[in-house]
Design a protein around this motif. Structure first.
Motif, PDB file in Angstrom:
ATOM      1  N   GLY A   1      -3.402  -0.105 -13.603  1.00  0.00           N
ATOM      2  CA  GLY A   1      -4.857  -0.206 -13.669  1.00  0.00           C
ATOM      3  C   GLY A   1      -5.606   0.985 -13.114  1.00  0.00           C
ATOM      4  O   GLY A   1      -6.833   1.017 -13.162  1.00  0.00           O
ATOM      5  N   GLU A   2      -4.908   1.986 -12.566  1.00  0.00           N
ATOM      6  CA  GLU A   2      -5.553   3.188 -12.041  1.00  0.00           C
ATOM      7  C   GLU A   2      -5.307   4.356 -12.990  1.00  0.00           C
ATOM      8  O   GLU A   2      -4.211   4.511 -13.515  1.00  0.00           O
ATOM      9  CB  GLU A   2      -5.016   3.538 -10.648  1.00  0.00           C
ATOM     10  CG  GLU A   2      -5.352   2.515  -9.581  1.00  0.00           C
ATOM     11  CD  GLU A   2      -4.880   2.968  -8.213  1.00  0.00           C
ATOM     12  OE1 GLU A   2      -4.313   4.070  -8.106  1.00  0.00           O
ATOM     13  OE2 GLU A   2      -5.079   2.212  -7.243  1.00  0.00           O
ATOM     14  N   SER A   3      -6.326   5.191 -13.184  1.00  0.00           N
ATOM     15  CA  SER A   3      -6.218   6.337 -14.093  1.00  0.00           C
ATOM     16  C   SER A   3      -6.467   7.634 -13.337  1.00  0.00           C
ATOM     17  O   SER A   3      -7.369   7.706 -12.485  1.00  0.00           O
ATOM     18  CB  SER A   3      -7.209   6.211 -15.249  1.00  0.00           C
ATOM     19  OG  SER A   3      -6.893   5.099 -16.077  1.00  0.00           O
ATOM     20  N   THR A   4      -5.673   8.637 -13.649  1.00  0.00           N
ATOM     21  CA  THR A   4      -5.862   9.982 -13.115  1.00  0.00           C
ATOM     22  C   THR A   4      -6.082  10.925 -14.289  1.00  0.00           C
ATOM     23  O   THR A   4      -5.261  10.984 -15.204  1.00  0.00           O
ATOM     24  CB  THR A   4      -4.641  10.441 -12.307  1.00  0.00           C
ATOM     25  OG1 THR A   4      -4.386   9.505 -11.252  1.00  0.00           O
ATOM     26  CG2 THR A   4      -4.885  11.817 -11.709  1.00  0.00           C
ATOM     27  N   HIS A   5      -7.207  11.648 -14.267  1.00  0.00           N
ATOM     28  CA  HIS A   5      -7.576  12.514 -15.389  1.00  0.00           C
ATOM     29  C   HIS A   5      -7.280  13.973 -15.039  1.00  0.00           C
ATOM     30  O   HIS A   5      -7.545  14.429 -13.924  1.00  0.00           O
ATOM     31  CB  HIS A   5      -9.062  12.356 -15.725  1.00  0.00           C
ATOM     32  CG  HIS A   5      -9.410  11.007 -16.285  1.00  0.00           C
ATOM     33  ND1 HIS A   5      -9.545  10.762 -17.630  1.00  0.00           N
ATOM     34  CD2 HIS A   5      -9.641   9.827 -15.668  1.00  0.00           C
ATOM     35  CE1 HIS A   5      -9.849   9.492 -17.826  1.00  0.00           C
ATOM     36  NE2 HIS A   5      -9.923   8.899 -16.644  1.00  0.00           N
TER      37      HIS A   5
ATOM     38  N   GLY B   1       0.822  -1.209   0.000  1.00  0.00           N
ATOM     39  CA  GLY B   1       0.000   0.000   0.000  1.00  0.00           C
ATOM     40  C   GLY B   1       0.853   1.254   0.000  1.00  0.00           C
ATOM     41  O   GLY B   1       0.542   2.224  -0.705  1.00  0.00           O
ATOM     42  N   TYR B   2       1.950   1.236   0.773  1.00  0.00           N
ATOM     43  CA  TYR B   2       2.857   2.393   0.808  1.00  0.00           C
ATOM     44  C   TYR B   2       3.516   2.592  -0.552  1.00  0.00           C
ATOM     45  O   TYR B   2       3.599   3.725  -1.056  1.00  0.00           O
ATOM     46  CB  TYR B   2       3.910   2.186   1.888  1.00  0.00           C
ATOM     47  CG  TYR B   2       4.985   3.244   1.898  1.00  0.00           C
ATOM     48  CD1 TYR B   2       4.735   4.513   2.417  1.00  0.00           C
ATOM     49  CD2 TYR B   2       6.248   2.986   1.359  1.00  0.00           C
ATOM     50  CE1 TYR B   2       5.717   5.498   2.408  1.00  0.00           C
ATOM     51  CE2 TYR B   2       7.238   3.953   1.354  1.00  0.00           C
ATOM     52  CZ  TYR B   2       6.964   5.205   1.879  1.00  0.00           C
ATOM     53  OH  TYR B   2       7.935   6.170   1.870  1.00  0.00           O
ATOM     54  N   ALA B   3       3.991   1.492  -1.160  1.00  0.00           N
ATOM     55  CA  ALA B   3       4.644   1.596  -2.468  1.00  0.00           C
ATOM     56  C   ALA B   3       3.674   2.108  -3.523  1.00  0.00           C
ATOM     57  O   ALA B   3       4.029   2.949  -4.366  1.00  0.00           O
ATOM     58  CB  ALA B   3       5.215   0.241  -2.880  1.00  0.00           C
ATOM     59  N   ASP B   4       2.420   1.626  -3.492  1.00  0.00           N
ATOM     60  CA  ASP B   4       1.415   2.102  -4.449  1.00  0.00           C
ATOM     61  C   ASP B   4       1.136   3.587  -4.256  1.00  0.00           C
ATOM     62  O   ASP B   4       0.968   4.332  -5.232  1.00  0.00           O
ATOM     63  CB  ASP B   4       0.126   1.300  -4.304  1.00  0.00           C
ATOM     64  CG  ASP B   4       0.266  -0.138  -4.795  1.00  0.00           C
ATOM     65  OD1 ASP B   4       1.246  -0.419  -5.516  1.00  0.00           O
ATOM     66  OD2 ASP B   4      -0.596  -0.976  -4.448  1.00  0.00           O
TER      67      ASP B   4
ATOM     68  N   ALA C   1      -5.187  11.569 -19.564  1.00  0.00           N
ATOM     69  CA  ALA C   1      -5.420  10.500 -18.586  1.00  0.00           C
ATOM     70  C   ALA C   1      -4.120   9.728 -18.421  1.00  0.00           C
ATOM     71  O   ALA C   1      -3.581   9.188 -19.394  1.00  0.00           O
ATOM     72  CB  ALA C   1      -6.539   9.576 -19.047  1.00  0.00           C
ATOM     73  N   PHE C   2      -3.608   9.709 -17.201  1.00  0.00           N
ATOM     74  CA  PHE C   2      -2.380   8.974 -16.874  1.00  0.00           C
ATOM     75  C   PHE C   2      -2.781   7.671 -16.188  1.00  0.00           C
ATOM     76  O   PHE C   2      -3.427   7.693 -15.136  1.00  0.00           O
ATOM     77  CB  PHE C   2      -1.485   9.796 -15.951  1.00  0.00           C
ATOM     78  CG  PHE C   2      -0.909  11.032 -16.606  1.00  0.00           C
ATOM     79  CD1 PHE C   2       0.387  11.037 -17.091  1.00  0.00           C
ATOM     80  CD2 PHE C   2      -1.683  12.178 -16.749  1.00  0.00           C
ATOM     81  CE1 PHE C   2       0.908  12.163 -17.691  1.00  0.00           C
ATOM     82  CE2 PHE C   2      -1.167  13.308 -17.356  1.00  0.00           C
ATOM     83  CZ  PHE C   2       0.134  13.301 -17.832  1.00  0.00           C
ATOM     84  N   THR C   3      -2.413   6.543 -16.773  1.00  0.00           N
ATOM     85  CA  THR C   3      -2.810   5.233 -16.269  1.00  0.00           C
ATOM     86  C   THR C   3      -1.584   4.471 -15.789  1.00  0.00           C
ATOM     87  O   THR C   3      -0.581   4.368 -16.500  1.00  0.00           O
ATOM     88  CB  THR C   3      -3.531   4.418 -17.361  1.00  0.00           C
ATOM     89  OG1 THR C   3      -4.663   5.159 -17.828  1.00  0.00           O
ATOM     90  CG2 THR C   3      -4.008   3.081 -16.809  1.00  0.00           C
TER      91      THR C   3
ATOM     92  N   VAL D   1       3.434   3.299 -17.100  1.00  0.00           N
ATOM     93  CA  VAL D   1       2.629   4.508 -17.197  1.00  0.00           C
ATOM     94  C   VAL D   1       2.248   4.725 -18.659  1.00  0.00           C
ATOM     95  O   VAL D   1       3.094   4.708 -19.544  1.00  0.00           O
ATOM     96  CB  VAL D   1       3.385   5.738 -16.670  1.00  0.00           C
ATOM     97  CG1 VAL D   1       2.535   6.997 -16.852  1.00  0.00           C
ATOM     98  CG2 VAL D   1       3.741   5.557 -15.213  1.00  0.00           C
ATOM     99  N   SER D   2       0.962   4.938 -18.888  1.00  0.00           N
ATOM    100  CA  SER D   2       0.473   5.210 -20.236  1.00  0.00           C
ATOM    101  C   SER D   2      -0.353   6.484 -20.213  1.00  0.00           C
ATOM    102  O   SER D   2      -1.115   6.723 -19.270  1.00  0.00           O
ATOM    103  CB  SER D   2      -0.373   4.035 -20.742  1.00  0.00           C
ATOM    104  OG  SER D   2      -0.914   4.321 -22.021  1.00  0.00           O
ATOM    105  N   VAL D   3      -0.177   7.317 -21.240  1.00  0.00           N
ATOM    106  CA  VAL D   3      -0.888   8.588 -21.328  1.00  0.00           C
ATOM    107  C   VAL D   3      -1.801   8.566 -22.543  1.00  0.00           C
ATOM    108  O   VAL D   3      -1.387   8.175 -23.638  1.00  0.00           O
ATOM    109  CB  VAL D   3       0.092   9.769 -21.440  1.00  0.00           C
ATOM    110  CG1 VAL D   3      -0.675  11.095 -21.427  1.00  0.00           C
ATOM    111  CG2 VAL D   3       1.101   9.740 -20.305  1.00  0.00           C
ATOM    112  N   SER D   4      -3.041   8.968 -22.349  1.00  0.00           N
ATOM    113  CA  SER D   4      -3.996   9.087 -23.444  1.00  0.00           C
ATOM    114  C   SER D   4      -4.736  10.400 -23.299  1.00  0.00           C
ATOM    115  O   SER D   4      -4.636  11.087 -22.283  1.00  0.00           O
ATOM    116  CB  SER D   4      -4.976   7.905 -23.441  1.00  0.00           C
ATOM    117  OG  SER D   4      -5.708   7.866 -22.221  1.00  0.00           O
ATOM    118  N   GLY D   5      -5.517  10.748 -24.324  1.00  0.00           N
ATOM    119  CA  GLY D   5      -6.273  12.000 -24.279  1.00  0.00           C
ATOM    120  C   GLY D   5      -6.049  12.810 -25.529  1.00  0.00           C
ATOM    121  O   GLY D   5      -5.714  12.277 -26.597  1.00  0.00           O
TER     122      GLY D   5
END
Length: 250
Positions: free
Chosen positions: A235-239, A35-38, A230-232, A206-210
């Motif tokens: 499996g988690e994405s931040t927009h 959890g800390y590393a994530d 969107a930075f993925t 890390v993958s970037v889309s948009g």
């Protein structure tokens, strides 16, 4: 009564219970460390995403207005090298710049733009614009002052700036921001695809889309660059949705 030791069954049960406890504790420790590393990876990705947006924002806000090149998931623009005010003196255009140490050798490879009012097509250059003057003929009547002259150029002036403002830029230094192969890239030059990778964490994860697009200026507003990324990671994405206003006006 004779003293007795542990039986084999008791020892086996004790070892079994101890193993279960150790495995349980190890599982909690592993879960906490994961959890800390994530959290660290997520924070690093978001910090670097904000760095990309901040760098893009600063450069766009210091770009020559209205001449953005808008392509699919890619924008290009020209940074302001110098700016100031001009005046028409007979057949000549005289102008000043903000940097008092500037001389003609600093300007001969640049172009002076007055009231740029339209975007460029991908196959056009600054020479295709009206009121775009090469600086190869620039002179400096007084070396002690940052006042320059473009002789015999006023007849080529179409319209003009309402506040007599000009911009000087380098036609060989077009800056590009693109979304390419899951990355945000930045480059300088006349190429439409920028080759320089912006810093991310680990491009393998890390993958970037948009998209990145430009809305030209109108009577109601200045030009605006719309950034939707969107930075993925894992499996988690931040927009991030961000509008950058081009602050300079003709």
């Amino acid at each position: 009564m004779k003293p007795r030791g542990f039986t084999l069954i008791e020892m086996v049960l004790t070892m079994l219970v101890s193993s279960i406890l150790v495995l349980g504790i190890a599982g909690f420790i592993e879960l906490g460390m994961k959890g800390y590393a994530d959290s660290v990876d997520r924070q690093r990705m978001q910090t670097q995403a904000k760095f990309i947006l901040e760098k893009m924002t600063r450069e766009v806000r210091h770009a020559v207005p209205n001449i953005f090149v808008d392509q699919q998931n890619c924008i290009s623009f020209y940074p302001i090298v110098e700016s100031g005010f001009y005046a028409v003196s007979g057949s000549d255009i005289s102008f000043i710049v903000g940097n008092s140490t500037t001389n003609t050798s600093d300007l001969t490879t640049k172009r002076l733009l007055i009231n740029p009012t339209r975007t460029l097509a991908s196959d056009e250059t600054l020479a295709d614009l009206n009121n775009s003057f090469p600086m190869t003929i620039v002179t400096q009547p007084s070396p002690s002052e940052a006042v320059f002259l473009l002789p015999n150029q006023s007849s080529k002036l179409v319209g003009g700036s309402v506040i007599n403002r000009h911009y000087i830029t380098d036609s060989n230094r077009r800056i590009s921001y693109c979304i390419l192969d899951g990355r945000v890239v930045r480059g300088e030059g006349n190429e439409s695809v920028a080759p320089v990778l912006m810093p991310l964490t680990d491009r393998r994860s890390v993958s970037v889309s948009g998209n990145i697009r430009y809305t030209p200026a109108s009577v109601q507003h200045s030009g605006v660059v719309h950034v939707d990324l969107a930075f993925t990671q894992n499996g988690e994405s931040t927009h991030f949705q961000h509008d950058i206003q081009v602050l300079n006006v003709p």
